[in-house]
Each structure stands twice: as structure tokens, then as C-alpha cells.
Design a protein around this motif. Structure first.
Motif, mmCIF file in Angstrom:
data_model
loop_
_atom_site.group_PDB
_atom_site.id
_atom_site.type_symbol
_atom_site.label_atom_id
_atom_site.label_comp_id
_atom_site.label_asym_id
_atom_site.label_seq_id
_atom_site.Cartn_x
_atom_site.Cartn_y
_atom_site.Cartn_z
ATOM 1 N N ALA A 188 0.830 -1.219 0.000
ATOM 2 C CA ALA A 188 0.000 0.000 0.000
ATOM 3 C C ALA A 188 0.857 1.259 0.000
ATOM 4 C CB ALA A 188 -0.925 -0.010 1.214
ATOM 5 N N ILE A 189 1.947 1.253 0.761
ATOM 6 C CA ILE A 189 2.837 2.417 0.798
ATOM 7 C C ILE A 189 3.523 2.607 -0.556
ATOM 8 C CG2 ILE A 189 4.930 3.362 1.849
ATOM 9 C CD1 ILE A 189 4.111 1.974 4.452
ATOM 10 N N ALA A 190 4.001 1.501 -1.130
ATOM 11 C CA ALA A 190 4.674 1.590 -2.428
ATOM 12 C C ALA A 190 3.713 1.986 -3.539
ATOM 13 C CB ALA A 190 5.337 0.256 -2.762
ATOM 14 N N ALA A 191 2.414 1.703 -3.361
ATOM 15 C CA ALA A 191 1.431 1.999 -4.397
ATOM 16 C C ALA A 191 1.143 3.493 -4.533
ATOM 17 C CB ALA A 191 0.130 1.253 -4.120
ATOM 18 N N ILE A 192 1.492 4.282 -3.534
ATOM 19 C CA ILE A 192 1.205 5.721 -3.594
ATOM 20 C C ILE A 192 1.906 6.370 -4.785
ATOM 21 C CG2 ILE A 192 1.435 7.919 -2.382
ATOM 22 C CD1 ILE A 192 1.115 6.362 0.246
ATOM 23 N N PRO A 193 3.226 6.207 -4.954
ATOM 24 C CA PRO A 193 3.855 6.806 -6.140
ATOM 25 C C PRO A 193 3.577 6.042 -7.426
ATOM 26 C CG PRO A 193 5.495 5.652 -4.823
ATOM 27 C CD PRO A 193 4.226 5.640 -4.030
ATOM 28 N N THR A 194 3.464 4.698 -7.363
ATOM 29 C CA THR A 194 3.264 3.931 -8.594
ATOM 30 C C THR A 194 1.888 4.189 -9.206
ATOM 31 O OG1 THR A 194 2.517 2.001 -7.322
ATOM 32 C CG2 THR A 194 4.861 2.121 -7.888
ATOM 33 N N LEU A 195 0.871 4.372 -8.378
ATOM 34 C CA LEU A 195 -0.452 4.697 -8.910
ATOM 35 C C LEU A 195 -0.480 6.101 -9.512
ATOM 36 C CD1 LEU A 195 -2.817 3.186 -6.186
ATOM 37 C CD2 LEU A 195 -2.410 2.340 -8.503
ATOM 38 N N TYR A 196 0.281 7.010 -8.920
ATOM 39 C CA TYR A 196 0.328 8.377 -9.444
ATOM 40 C C TYR A 196 0.913 8.396 -10.858
ATOM 41 C CZ TYR A 196 1.324 13.377 -9.715
ATOM 42 O OH TYR A 196 1.373 14.686 -10.109
ATOM 43 N N PHE A 197 1.906 7.546 -11.092
ATOM 44 C CA PHE A 197 2.547 7.494 -12.411
ATOM 45 C C PHE A 197 2.089 6.274 -13.212
ATOM 46 C CE2 PHE A 197 5.620 9.845 -9.781
ATOM 47 C CZ PHE A 197 5.772 10.995 -10.548
ATOM 48 N N SER A 198 0.883 5.782 -12.937
ATOM 49 C CA SER A 198 0.421 4.547 -13.573
ATOM 50 C C SER A 198 0.280 4.693 -15.089
ATOM 51 C CB SER A 198 -0.912 4.117 -12.956
ATOM 52 O OG SER A 198 -1.887 5.140 -13.109
ATOM 53 N N ALA A 199 -0.194 5.838 -15.558
ATOM 54 C CA ALA A 199 -0.345 6.031 -17.008
ATOM 55 C C ALA A 199 1.008 5.994 -17.706
ATOM 56 C CB ALA A 199 -1.047 7.360 -17.282
ATOM 57 N N GLU A 200 1.999 6.647 -17.113
ATOM 58 C CA GLU A 200 3.351 6.634 -17.698
ATOM 59 C C GLU A 200 3.940 5.219 -17.677
ATOM 60 O OE1 GLU A 200 2.242 8.769 -15.543
ATOM 61 O OE2 GLU A 200 2.389 10.726 -16.543
ATOM 62 N N LEU A 201 3.648 4.475 -16.597
ATOM 63 C CA LEU A 201 4.153 3.105 -16.515
ATOM 64 C C LEU A 201 3.557 2.231 -17.610
ATOM 65 C CD1 LEU A 201 4.080 2.523 -12.635
ATOM 66 C CD2 LEU A 201 6.094 2.814 -14.084
ATOM 67 N N TYR A 202 2.263 2.448 -17.910
ATOM 68 C CA TYR A 202 1.659 1.656 -18.988
ATOM 69 C C TYR A 202 2.275 2.017 -20.337
ATOM 70 C CZ TYR A 202 -1.629 -1.010 -21.708
ATOM 71 O OH TYR A 202 -2.163 -1.939 -22.570
ATOM 72 N N ASP A 203 2.558 3.294 -20.563
ATOM 73 C CA ASP A 203 3.201 3.694 -21.817
ATOM 74 C C ASP A 203 4.548 2.993 -21.991
ATOM 75 O OD1 ASP A 203 1.106 5.350 -22.490
ATOM 76 O OD2 ASP A 203 2.018 7.141 -21.608
ATOM 77 N N ILE A 204 5.291 2.880 -20.885
ATOM 78 C CA ILE A 204 6.577 2.168 -20.947
ATOM 79 C C ILE A 204 6.345 0.689 -21.238
ATOM 80 C CG2 ILE A 204 8.585 1.466 -19.601
ATOM 81 C CD1 ILE A 204 8.341 4.107 -18.069
ATOM 82 N N LEU A 205 5.347 0.113 -20.597
ATOM 83 C CA LEU A 205 5.056 -1.306 -20.785
ATOM 84 C C LEU A 205 4.600 -1.607 -22.213
ATOM 85 C CD1 LEU A 205 5.023 -3.832 -18.923
ATOM 86 C CD2 LEU A 205 2.555 -3.492 -18.710
ATOM 87 N N ALA A 206 3.968 -0.632 -22.844
ATOM 88 C CA ALA A 206 3.431 -0.843 -24.188
ATOM 89 C C ALA A 206 4.448 -0.605 -25.294
ATOM 90 C CB ALA A 206 2.221 0.076 -24.408
ATOM 91 N N GLN A 207 5.642 -0.132 -24.959
ATOM 92 C CA GLN A 207 6.633 0.198 -25.985
ATOM 93 C C GLN A 207 6.973 -0.960 -26.922
ATOM 94 O OE1 GLN A 207 8.096 3.103 -27.075
ATOM 95 N NE2 GLN A 207 6.414 3.899 -25.834
ATOM 96 N N PRO A 208 7.159 -2.193 -26.442
ATOM 97 C CA PRO A 208 7.499 -3.271 -27.371
ATOM 98 C C PRO A 208 6.465 -3.494 -28.457
ATOM 99 C CG PRO A 208 7.975 -3.932 -25.121
ATOM 100 C CD PRO A 208 7.238 -2.645 -25.040
ATOM 101 N N VAL A 209 5.168 -3.483 -28.100
ATOM 102 C CA VAL A 209 4.150 -3.724 -29.121
ATOM 103 C C VAL A 209 3.947 -2.493 -29.992
ATOM 104 C CG1 VAL A 209 2.160 -3.025 -27.700
ATOM 105 C CG2 VAL A 209 1.873 -4.730 -29.511
ATOM 106 N N ILE A 210 4.063 -1.300 -29.420
ATOM 107 C CA ILE A 210 3.933 -0.075 -30.221
ATOM 108 C C ILE A 210 5.047 -0.012 -31.255
ATOM 109 C CG2 ILE A 210 4.059 2.438 -30.137
ATOM 110 C CD1 ILE A 210 1.422 1.326 -29.132
ATOM 111 N N HIS A 211 6.238 -0.416 -30.857
ATOM 112 C CA HIS A 211 7.379 -0.405 -31.778
ATOM 113 C C HIS A 211 7.173 -1.404 -32.917
ATOM 114 C CE1 HIS A 211 11.530 0.122 -33.069
ATOM 115 N NE2 HIS A 211 11.658 -1.207 -33.103
ATOM 116 N N ALA A 212 6.502 -2.525 -32.621
ATOM 117 C CA ALA A 212 6.289 -3.545 -33.648
ATOM 118 C C ALA A 212 5.125 -3.229 -34.568
ATOM 119 C CB ALA A 212 6.064 -4.907 -32.982
#
Length: 248
Positions: A27-51
Motif C-alpha cells: 500500500a505504501i509503495a502503491a502511492i507513487p506507482t499509482l500516481y505514475f500509472s499512465a506513464e508506466l503503462y506507456d513504458i510497458l506498451a513500448q514493445p508492441v507499439i514499436h512492432a
């Protein structure tokens, strides 16, 4: 109340306490990760976007999917951040039932488990995804427009991360089996043929039905099995050099 019942209840109470501490850490770690969740998904999607073909984007077919999926990414990232602590709590829970020479392996196993899990995820993200997506898109008909759904992509990525992360734990499993005396390194070598067959079966089940991803998982698992035997030899040799016995 009998002594056995008291011991069982004390173990349950300890397990509950450790689970609560793990949940608080997430729960403590989720405070910053949820705030940047959209940016994290963009990073996660890079392999398929590149292909994907130039100009193509992913789509969201659900009404709340654009909000829900990034939130799931944030929670997954929070769990990964506190993974070393979670693994420590797991080992600390089982440590009282181990012998003295087994307890000395706790810290190295926690560290190596964490490193290997992240190594499996990194290998999947940086090497496997690109090869798999390129391979799959080469077979897509030219008459269709490829636009993966973000929820389907998240489920695919999560499954692949878990598969590779757990697969990379093979050396730790091998060392633990030898350290606890369940098997010997000689037996592990004798079982090598069966293990390789099992690895390829597991890779075929947990990965998409393409040769690239199956080989990308099976080959590292075979190599990691051999690496695990090498490290298990060191543990086995040290056990033979030490005095037999040892108090739990």
C-alpha cells in the motif's frame, strides 16, 4: 488446549502478521506507482507499439478500461518494488523449521530470488517481446488493421512476466532441493533428460503458440538448470565438510 494446537495457532497468528506487513508495504509503495500509472503503462506498451505499423495505436474497448488497466499496472509495480521484503517475510516464516546450515542460506536465497525474478522480467521485456510481436505481425493479413486491446495486452504481459520470472528461479529451487537433502547433484544430472522434456512442455503451455516465445523460455530454463547444479555442488560440498547434524 494441547501443545500442538497452541503451536498451530501461533503459526497462524505469525502468518497473519506477516501478511498484514506485506500488504502495508504494498500500500505504501502503491502511492507513487499509482500516481505514475499512465506513464508506466506507456513504458510497458513500448514493445508492441514499436512492432506495430507506423501510426497505429492500441485501443480500449471497455468503458472504464483506460482507467482500470493503468491502476492494475500501478499495483503490479508496487508489488515488484516491495518484492524483496515480501520474499524476506516468506523466508523468515519458514526459517524456524530449518537447520542452522539451512538458515545461513536465507539471505543469499532472498537476494538471488529477487535478482533472478527481475532478470526474467527484463529478459522477457527487452528480448522476447520484440521478437514475438515481430514474428506474430509478419503473419497478419495485410487487409486488417492491427490494434491490440490494452486489457488483452496487459493480461498477456502479466502472464509472460510471471512465466519468465518464475522460470528464472530454477537455480534457487535446485539449490534449495540439494541444501535440504531432498536430492543430490548426481540425481539432478540423472534426471536431466526428463527435466528438459518437462521444460519444453511447460514452455509450450505457458507461452503463446509460437516457436519464438517457446524457445525463448525453454532454452534459458535449461541453462538455468545447469547453473543451479553448479551452485548446488558448492552447497553440497560445504555440507559434507561441516560436522553432521545441527540444531534447528
Amino acid at each position: 488446549m494441547s501443545e500442538t494446537q497452541e503451536t498451530f495457532l501461533s503459526h497462524l497468528i505469525e502468518l497473519r502478521s506477516r501478511l498484514v506487513r506485506c500488504l502495508i508495504a504494498v500500500a505504501i509503495a502503491a502511492i507513487p506507482t499509482l500516481y505514475f500509472s499512465a506513464e508506466l503503462y506507456d513504458i510497458l506498451a513500448q514493445p508492441v507499439i514499436h512492432a506495430l505499423p507506423s501510426g497505429s495505436k492500441m485501443i480500449a474497448t471497455g468503458v472504464i478500461t483506460p482507467f482500470l488497466i493503468p491502476m492494475k499496472i500501478g499495483m503490479m509495480a508496487a508489488l515488484l518494488v516491495v518484492l524483496p521484503y515480501v520474499l524476506y517475510e516468506v523466508w523468515a516464516f519458514v526459517a524456524p523449521g530449518l537447520y542452522a546450515h539451512e538458515k545461513r542460506l536465507m539471505l543469499p536465497l532472498v537476494v538471488s530470488s529477487t535478482i533472478l525474478f527481475f532478470a526474467g522480467m527484463a529478459f522477457c521485456y527487452f528480448f522476447v517481446f520484440g521478437a514475438v510481436f515481430d514474428f506474430i505481425l509478419k503473419f497478419s493479413p495485410k487487409s486488417i488493421s492491427v490494434a491490440p486491446d490494452i486489457e488483452a495486452y496487459f493480461n498477456f504481459v502479466l502472464g509472460m512476466f510471471l512465466a519468465f520470472g518464475i522460470a528464472f528461479e530454477i537455480p534457487v529451487v535446485v539449490v534449495v532441493l540439494v541444501a535440504t537433502g531432498i536430492v543430490t547433484t548426481d540425481q539432478l544430472r540423472e534426471f536431466r533428460g526428463y527435466v528438459i522434456v518437462g521444460i519444453f512442455v511447460v514452455a509450450a503451455v505457458v507461452t503463446p503458440p509460437d516457436v519464438v516465445s517457446q524457445l525463448a523460455l525453454a532454452i534459458p530454463m535449461c541453462l538455468l538448470y545447469e547453473i543451479g547444479i553448479i551452485f548446488a555442488q558448492l552447497v553440497e560440498k560445504r555440507r559434507k565438510e561441516e560436522a553432521p547434524g545441527g540444531a534447528p
